[in-house]
Design a protein around this motif. Structure first.
Motif, PDB file in Angstrom:
ATOM      1  N   ALA A 200     -25.890 -47.135  49.634  1.00  0.00           N
ATOM      2  CA  ALA A 200     -26.502 -47.171  48.324  1.00  0.00           C
ATOM      3  C   ALA A 200     -26.141 -45.777  47.683  1.00  0.00           C
ATOM      4  N   ALA A 201     -26.550 -44.535  48.518  1.00  0.00           N
ATOM      5  CA  ALA A 201     -26.397 -43.188  47.832  1.00  0.00           C
ATOM      6  C   ALA A 201     -24.870 -43.210  47.469  1.00  0.00           C
ATOM      7  N   GLY A 202     -23.957 -43.442  48.633  1.00  0.00           N
ATOM      8  CA  GLY A 202     -22.583 -43.331  48.270  1.00  0.00           C
ATOM      9  C   GLY A 202     -21.943 -43.842  47.080  1.00  0.00           C
ATOM     10  N   LEU A 203     -22.544 -45.181  46.845  1.00  0.00           N
ATOM     11  CA  LEU A 203     -22.356 -46.081  45.649  1.00  0.00           C
ATOM     12  C   LEU A 203     -22.686 -45.332  44.199  1.00  0.00           C
ATOM     13  N   GLY A 204     -23.878 -44.644  44.258  1.00  0.00           N
ATOM     14  CA  GLY A 204     -24.548 -43.821  43.353  1.00  0.00           C
ATOM     15  C   GLY A 204     -23.394 -42.828  43.084  1.00  0.00           C
ATOM     16  N   GLU A 205     -22.890 -42.124  44.058  1.00  0.00           N
ATOM     17  CA  GLU A 205     -21.960 -41.118  43.817  1.00  0.00           C
ATOM     18  C   GLU A 205     -20.788 -41.459  43.155  1.00  0.00           C
ATOM     19  N   VAL A 206     -20.104 -42.766  43.510  1.00  0.00           N
ATOM     20  CA  VAL A 206     -18.861 -43.433  43.063  1.00  0.00           C
ATOM     21  C   VAL A 206     -19.234 -43.685  41.478  1.00  0.00           C
ATOM     22  N   ARG A 207     -20.468 -44.114  41.333  1.00  0.00           N
ATOM     23  CA  ARG A 207     -20.823 -44.620  39.650  1.00  0.00           C
ATOM     24  C   ARG A 207     -20.908 -43.301  38.845  1.00  0.00           C
ATOM     25  N   ARG A 208     -21.322 -42.128  39.540  1.00  0.00           N
ATOM     26  CA  ARG A 208     -21.447 -40.709  38.683  1.00  0.00           C
ATOM     27  C   ARG A 208     -19.989 -40.600  38.296  1.00  0.00           C
ATOM     28  N   GLY A 209     -19.116 -40.623  39.344  1.00  0.00           N
ATOM     29  CA  GLY A 209     -17.583 -40.117  38.959  1.00  0.00           C
ATOM     30  C   GLY A 209     -17.104 -41.169  37.836  1.00  0.00           C
ATOM     31  N   LEU A 210     -17.380 -42.541  37.974  1.00  0.00           N
ATOM     32  CA  LEU A 210     -16.881 -43.503  37.024  1.00  0.00           C
ATOM     33  C   LEU A 210     -17.552 -43.074  35.704  1.00  0.00           C
ATOM     34  N   ALA A 211     -18.681 -42.667  35.695  1.00  0.00           N
ATOM     35  CA  ALA A 211     -19.220 -42.298  34.396  1.00  0.00           C
ATOM     36  C   ALA A 211     -18.736 -41.070  33.677  1.00  0.00           C
ATOM     37  N   ALA A 212     -18.391 -39.997  34.603  1.00  0.00           N
ATOM     38  CA  ALA A 212     -17.515 -38.884  34.040  1.00  0.00           C
ATOM     39  C   ALA A 212     -16.149 -39.388  33.464  1.00  0.00           C
ATOM     40  N   LEU A 213     -15.363 -40.188  34.221  1.00  0.00           N
ATOM     41  CA  LEU A 213     -14.312 -40.559  33.805  1.00  0.00           C
ATOM     42  C   LEU A 213     -14.373 -41.357  32.476  1.00  0.00           C
ATOM     43  N   GLU A 214     -15.433 -42.228  32.259  1.00  0.00           N
ATOM     44  CA  GLU A 214     -15.556 -42.905  31.035  1.00  0.00           C
ATOM     45  C   GLU A 214     -15.717 -41.992  30.078  1.00  0.00           C
ATOM     46  N   ARG A 215     -16.181 -40.792  30.204  1.00  0.00           N
ATOM     47  CA  ARG A 215     -16.074 -39.923  29.012  1.00  0.00           C
ATOM     48  C   ARG A 215     -14.725 -39.186  28.670  1.00  0.00           C
TER      49      ARG A 215
END
Length: 205
Positions: free
Chosen positions: A123-138
């Protein structure tokens, strides 16, 4: 030139996308002696694929660097925008994909095998992936390409990442739509998976 690769490697996929987009006939083969062989480790710095062997025997490693070399050294369309700031943005997107998405996503396959889908570490690792994706979204544009209106090295880098995220997320991690909060990345992937070079490179897996 020849590319030492594992056909299913997402990093080899990104090199094949760039080669197809440049119109390069790039022979591919498995590493001499096998992936963990001393023969292959003697050829390339980390003993990893993909590695590009030039006609004079020199080796270029790391997929993003290989793509830069192909773009600089070979005929065909320039896979970076003309504007220096946009060229830098394309390179930034590739680096962010590697450092903040792939580097956090790929280890999760071993983690879920060892600890299961209910693992707090997963769950923590997927949270890190989502943070990376949110940065790319920008950082990406809102259409079918990451930067501008044509395929760039940023797309070559992102396409296999988006494929792995969407193709395997539910099966391995129980995540049905990891791009749910990233509409620009959704639009990007919808465009990229219809690109003929991306389709060809993924089919060659």
């Amino acid at each position: 030139m020849k590319l030492y690769q594992g056909a299913t490697s997402p990093f080899a996929v990104r090199v094949r996308i760039a080669a197809y987009a440049k119109g390069i006939d790039l022979p591919t083969e498995a590493p001499p002696g096998g992936f963990a062989s001393d023969a292959f480790k003697a050829l390339t710095p980390m003993g990893k694929v993909p590695s590009l062997r030039l006609d004079d025997g020199r080796i270029i490693a790391e997929s993003a660097v290989i793509n830069e070399y192909l773009n600089d050294a070979c005929d065909g369309p320039d896979l970076l925008p003309a504007d220096p700031a946009e060229r830098a943005r394309a390179r930034m997107i590739t680096a962010m994909t590697d450092n903040y998405v792939f580097a956090r996503y790929l280890p999760l396959f071993a983690l879920v095998k060892a600890e299961g889908k209910d693992s707090p570490a997963l769950a923590a690792g997927l949270g890190e992936v989502r943070r990376g994706l949110a940065a790319l979204e920008r950082c990406v544009d809102g259409g079918g390409h990451a930067v501008g209106r044509s395929l760039t090295l940023a797309d070559c880098g992102m396409a296999p990442a988006l494929y792995y995220l969407t193709e395997y997320g539910e099966e391995y991690f129980g995540v049905a739509d990891i791009l749910a909060d990233c509409p620009k990345l959704q639009a990007l992937w919808a465009g990229l998976k219809e690109d003929p070079h991306v389709k060809r490179a993924l089919a060659d897996r």
